[in-house]
Structures are given as C-alpha cells and as structure tokens.
Scaffold this active site. Structure first.
Site, PDB file in Angstrom:
ATOM      1  N   ARG A 116       0.300  -8.241 -11.314  1.00  0.00           N
ATOM      2  CA  ARG A 116      -0.931  -7.447 -11.729  1.00  0.00           C
ATOM      3  C   ARG A 116      -1.085  -7.521 -13.175  1.00  0.00           C
ATOM      4  O   ARG A 116      -1.975  -7.880 -13.702  1.00  0.00           O
ATOM      5  CB  ARG A 116      -0.974  -6.100 -11.024  1.00  0.00           C
TER       6      ARG A 116
ATOM      7  N   PHE B 115      -6.022  -6.581  -5.713  1.00  0.00           N
ATOM      8  CA  PHE B 115      -4.549  -6.103  -5.815  1.00  0.00           C
ATOM      9  C   PHE B 115      -4.311  -4.717  -4.943  1.00  0.00           C
ATOM     10  O   PHE B 115      -3.262  -4.377  -4.443  1.00  0.00           O
ATOM     11  CB  PHE B 115      -4.429  -5.757  -7.283  1.00  0.00           C
ATOM     12  N   GLU B 116      -5.429  -3.808  -4.951  1.00  0.00           N
ATOM     13  CA  GLU B 116      -5.309  -2.612  -4.273  1.00  0.00           C
ATOM     14  C   GLU B 116      -5.175  -2.911  -2.553  1.00  0.00           C
ATOM     15  O   GLU B 116      -4.422  -2.498  -1.965  1.00  0.00           O
ATOM     16  CB  GLU B 116      -6.202  -1.597  -4.544  1.00  0.00           C
ATOM     17  N   GLY B 117      -5.915  -3.769  -2.145  1.00  0.00           N
ATOM     18  CA  GLY B 117      -6.119  -3.922  -0.546  1.00  0.00           C
ATOM     19  C   GLY B 117      -6.692  -2.784  -0.257  1.00  0.00           C
ATOM     20  O   GLY B 117      -7.177  -2.071  -0.836  1.00  0.00           O
TER      21      GLY B 117
END
Length: 462
Positions: free
Chosen positions: A127, A12-14
């Site tokens: 998310r 989700f953060e990358g």
C-alpha cells in the site's frame, strides 16, 4: 478526494459486512471502519459506503490542515488521504513533520510506515509503495488509455465427469485415474480450453503430462508441470513461490497473487489441508472482489469451495502460479458504425489517419496554429463539434474526417454485465453483453467505460 482516490482506498481496504479483527486485533467492518465497531456486528453495503465517506472526511480534514503550506495536487492529496485513512492523523503529522518536510522528503518517507503491532506487513508495504507512486505521479490530461481488465470466467471441468473420470492417469508402477489424481491436469485443461483451444479436455492434458514425465507416482502432478504445459499453447505462467506457504497468510507471493487477480488474471493454487482438501489439491482462482475469491475447484461445486474469503485461502495455500490473460476488451476495425452520426459529440474517438500523427490546432480551421498532435490509433475524448466538421478535444481542435468512433468487443468472457451506474451492485444491472458483441465506447469514468450498444442502450462496463 477524487473518485480515483476513493477507488484506491476501496482497493486496499476491501469490504466485509461482518465485523472482524484486523492484524492488530482491532474490530473492523466495511471499508476499514473501526469507530464503535463490536464483535458480531453486521451492516449493509450502503452503511459501509456511508462509513467510508465519513471516515474519508476526517482524513481529508487532516490533509487540508497542511494544504496552505504545500498546495497539493490531486494525486498528492489522494495519496495522503489514503495514508491518513489507514494510519491516522497523528502519523500524517509525523510524516509531514508538522509541515516542515518538503514534497520530496514526504515522498521518501512514505514507505517507512509499513508496520502494525511492531511487525512489517506485506499488505502495508504494498500500500505504501502504491501511495508513493500515486503521490509522485504528475498531473496530466491523459491522451490515451487502455481498457481495464474484465473478469474472465474459465470453463469448468470436473474430475468426476464420466467422460474422463476413469481415464488412466498413472506413472510407471501405479494405476491411477483422472478422477483420483488428476486435479492438476484438469485445471490446466480449463485454462487452455478457455484461452486457446476449446477442443482441449482433461484427457488431452493428462496424456501430455504422462508422456513428459509430470505424473508423480502415488501422488498427483509435479509442481513443475504447469509452466511448460501452458507454454505449449502460448500461455504465460509463472510460479510465485518455491517454499511451502501453508499456515503463512502473508508473503511476497501472496501479494503477487492478489495483484494478479485484481488485474483480471488467474492464479493456480495448490492447497493444503483445510477447506479444499485433506492432503493436497489444485484449484483455479479467477476473480477477487471485496475480500472474496471466485474459484473453479475441479473436485467440487460446493458453494464454500467455489467462493470463499481471501483470508481463509491465504492460510491454506501451499504454492501458487500466475496465469496471464489477454485484455478482455480489444479494439476491432476502425470503420464507423452506420448508427453513429458524424455530428455526435461527447464520445471517445480513435485517430484514423493513413499515416503519421493528427495535428491539434488552437482553433477549428486548418490555418490555426498547431499546438500538438495525437498518434495514429490513439483514443481521444471528443467534447464537442462544429458545423465545419472539426471536433473539440481537451487539447484543442482536430479535423473530424480523421476521427472514427472508438469501439470494443467482448473477448474471452461469456457474459459481461451492463450497469446503470459505474459501480458493482446486483440491482444496478441493466442487461448483459455476450462474447464477440461490439459496443461503442463513449467515455472513461474512473476505470469504467460508458458504452452504447447497437440497440442504443447506454450503460457502464468495467
């Protein structure tokens, strides 16, 4: 946090190695790190990993403050660490009502935390939904699993190829060519040639488009073209939006497209004015990694048009279609390799019974009590063996005559990297597997497969 939980946060953060402003204007770098970040800052991948581990420790500490009250299982703990990493310890305290809410109440409240700067964001909605799903997932020893999708790179066709650049692609009352107006049929040809029929070229798809009325006069190809064209070859395709999304970087279609890429499938996109076109242009996306997308642009091989950020793409896309791909690793015939010793332990086996299930017994003999069973064809992690040819598994013992080595082969992928460790780094590459090359599957490690090749090389693929 488990390796699974860490991978969940990374997804989700990358990872961007240059500082950027997030949705509410906070300077961010690496995997969502915000502390002390400044405009223009650049870090290494190693530093990003260091920040991530440090930030996770803070989130873990916050969740552990309540563990004596709830005794979280691993999935619940991972989900709450992800939540805290994203929303902060203060919001964790509110979510748990400082330890007063029950597990079911926490689960029910998780989806509510989907806003930033007072606005609901599709990325946060997604998310929270996946965190809730992880939080609610019971802990169980997996008895089988499917290989994760491997990136499949499509064949690249260009409109400017002399073989078809000047080939007719016209509606009634105009004179156009594939070179001038055929980006849509070229994209379709790439997909079909890679997945179904190598003989298909842009000429094939242009002819079908014109014959079936999908050439738009004085323009390119109608949006309604892709679904029936791909269906003709047995390829599933779905249009993700009906309204023009140009200038809108977040929507349910954006979320679906990103999910499609993360699962190893492809996305057709019609772009608006910007990096890829001055008017309208079809391109094919085939990979997403750490905030970047890999693209086959039928009109250009310029680096910025073949790879760029998801953020830039999402602002300039108008319409999107999801294209389903088969799983790139398939299980071939179950016969064992000659190179594999029947006494080999610590590998993935496949249940190979003539019919019915394979009994699991409490001890390595046929007189021991039956404690369960594995289904025919099921993948089983073999932990050890005995001199009487019984294999030890996580659930008990099975007779070794009905277990064969689990294998896979490279499918729809010209080259698949074998890595020294289960992580994506250039320096980590050991060698390359090629199309139809077979490997022995030793075990699953957090979404990666530990494999052994016929030359006895051991490494990881995903």
């Amino acid at each position: 946090i488990s390796d699974q939980g860490l991978a969940f946060i990374k997804k989700f953060e990358g990872c961007l190695l240059k500082a950027y402003e997030d949705a509410v204007g906070v300077w961010t770098i690496g995997y969502g790190h915000t502390s002390g970040v400044f405009k223009g800052q650049v870090i290494t991948k190693e530093k990003a990993e260091e920040y991530l581990k440090s930030d996770c420790k803070n989130a873990e500490k916050g969740v552990n403050q309540y563990n004596h009250l709830y005794h979280f299982n691993q999935n619940q703990f991972d989900a709450l660490v992800s939540f805290t990493f994203n929303c902060g310890v203060g919001n964790l305290k509110t979510l748990l009502q400082n330890g007063q809410r029950s597990i079911s109440e926490i689960s029910a409240k998780l989806p509510a935390y989907h806003k930033a700067g007072g606005k609901a964001l599709q990325g946060l909605i997604q998310r929270r939904m996946e965190e809730k799903e992880l939080f609610d997932r019971p802990i169980a020893s997996p008895s089988s699993f499917s290989p994760l999708p491997q990136v499949v790179k499509p064949v690249l066709y260009l409109q400017t190829d002399p073989q078809w650049k000047h080939y007719n692609y016209s509606a009634k009352g105009e004179k156009k060519t594939i070179g001038s107006s055929g980006c849509g049929v070229v994209v379709a040809a790439m997909i079909i040639a890679t997945l179904k029929d190598k003989s298909v070229t842009p000429i094939t798809t242009a002819e079908w488009s014109m014959a079936n009325g999908y050439k738009a006069i004085h323009q390119g190809t109608y949006y309604s073209y892709f679904v029936p064209q791909l269906k003709k070859y047995g390829i599933s395709c779905k249009q993700l939006n009906q309204r023009n999304l140009y200038g809108q970087s977040s929507s349910s279609a954006h979320t679906l497209a990103l999910q499609t890429l993360k699962k190893g499938h492809w996305v057709i996109a019609c772009m608006g004015k910007g990096n890829w076109t001055n008017a309208g242009h079809f391109i094919l996306l085939y990979e997403y990694e750490n905030g970047y997308i890999s693209i086959h642009d039928p009109a250009s091989t310029a680096p910025g048009r073949q790879k760029n950020t998801w953020d830039l793409f999402s602002k300039q896309v108008k319409y999107m279609w999801a294209v389903d791909l088969p799983n790139p690793l398939t299980s071939p015939s179950p016969s064992p390799w000659e190179t594999l010793s029947q006494n080999f332990a610590d590998f993935l086996g496949k249940v190979h019974t003539n019919q019915g299930n394979l009994n699991i017994r409490s001890e390595p003999n046929s007189s021991a009590s039956i404690v369960g069973s594995y289904k025919k064809g099921e993948l089983v992690e073999i932990l050890g063996n005995t001199s009487t040819h019984w294999y030890k598994t996580k659930k008990g013992y099975v007779y070794g005559e009905y277990i064969v080595p689990a294998r896979g082969k490279v499918y729809n992928c010209a080259a698949l990297n074998i890595r020294k460790e289960p992580k994506v780094e250039e320096k980590n590459i050991l060698s390359v597997l090629h199309l139809d090359e077979e490997v022995e599957l030793l075990k699953e490690v957090n979404g990666w497969f530990k494999i052994k090749t016929k030359s006895q090389q051991v490494g990881y693929i995903s």
